[in-house]
Design a protein around this motif. Sequence first.
Motif, PDB file in Angstrom:
ATOM      1  N   GLU A   5      20.664  -6.175  13.316  1.00 34.54           N
ATOM      2  CA  GLU A   5      19.660  -5.721  12.337  1.00 34.54           C
ATOM      3  C   GLU A   5      18.370  -5.401  13.077  1.00 34.54           C
ATOM      4  O   GLU A   5      17.881  -6.218  13.853  1.00 34.54           O
ATOM      5  CB  GLU A   5      19.452  -6.835  11.300  1.00 34.54           C
ATOM      6  N   ASP A   6      17.832  -4.195  12.839  1.00 37.74           N
ATOM      7  CA  ASP A   6      16.619  -3.783  13.548  1.00 37.74           C
ATOM      8  C   ASP A   6      15.352  -4.138  12.784  1.00 37.74           C
ATOM      9  O   ASP A   6      14.263  -4.127  13.352  1.00 37.74           O
ATOM     10  CB  ASP A   6      16.650  -2.267  13.798  1.00 37.74           C
ATOM     11  N   ASP A  53      24.092  -4.272  10.094  1.00 37.50           N
ATOM     12  CA  ASP A  53      23.303  -3.283   9.372  1.00 37.50           C
ATOM     13  C   ASP A  53      23.787  -1.909   9.825  1.00 37.50           C
ATOM     14  O   ASP A  53      24.135  -1.719  10.992  1.00 37.50           O
ATOM     15  CB  ASP A  53      21.816  -3.475   9.728  1.00 37.50           C
ATOM     16  N   GLY A  55      22.074   1.127   9.385  1.00 39.60           N
ATOM     17  CA  GLY A  55      21.006   2.005   9.884  1.00 39.60           C
ATOM     18  C   GLY A  55      20.291   1.376  11.066  1.00 39.60           C
ATOM     19  O   GLY A  55      19.404   0.558  10.900  1.00 39.60           O
ATOM     20  N   LYS A 103      21.476  -4.508   0.046  1.00 37.25           N
ATOM     21  CA  LYS A 103      20.056  -4.859   0.159  1.00 37.25           C
ATOM     22  C   LYS A 103      19.329  -4.434  -1.110  1.00 37.25           C
ATOM     23  O   LYS A 103      19.661  -3.393  -1.655  1.00 37.25           O
ATOM     24  CB  LYS A 103      19.426  -4.114   1.341  1.00 37.25           C
TER      25      LYS A 103
HETATM   26 CA    CA Z   1      18.114  -0.898   9.579  1.00 42.07          CA
END
Ligand code: CA
Length: 235
Positions: A5-6, A53, A55, A103
Amino acid sequence: MLVVEDDGPIADAVLYCLRRDGMRAEVAPSLADARRACLETHEIKAWDVVILDLGLPDGSGFSLLPELRRLERGPRILVLTSRDEDVECVAALEAGADDFVTKPFSPRALSARVRAIARRGERHESRAPHMSAIADEAARGLRVDRERRQATYEGVELALTKTEFDLLAVLAEAPGRVRTREQLVARVWGETFALAERTVDSHFKALRRKLEAARAPATLIETVRGVGFTLREHA
Ligand code: CA
């Protein structure tokens, strides 16, 4: 657990709730970090669960799914998706994800999902047992004996049709893993079979009635709206 996850605050929230529940977790903030953590480590560091995640700054988490699936004893994979992206959920499941959480999610819901798929232990598919004794709480009374083609709930035999048995057996391979209608049709009727969604749903309706008649909880088989079905501990 590996959390890919970024988004810093989201990653921190996930780490916090996993660690609070006694799980060991680390973060990989990019696809490259995730690849390194999963595929390039030579030390024995197999992840039970990867929370992925989609993205990410250096690409889509999607590309990691087939790579993880090819691993001998690969992790179970929980995908984080944006709300109301059914198409994305279906695609992720078909690429090999076990389950997904949309989310924004509550830490408690996420933690419950992680525990449910982590508890499954080794992948049933790879061991291909003829018997599934299901460890999940609500599903505990369910036993599926593929060799004898017999399913029981709390010792009560379920009089299932061939199709109902086959559908239940696929879900029982991996409680908590969401199967799309397309995956179920491919497994039960065959890859090339074109079948109306309503037909799959009506088989599940009949199967549920039989489970309920055997006093199984109504939530044992959960319909994941717009996506598919799973054997779920809690609704
Ligand atoms: Ca993301």
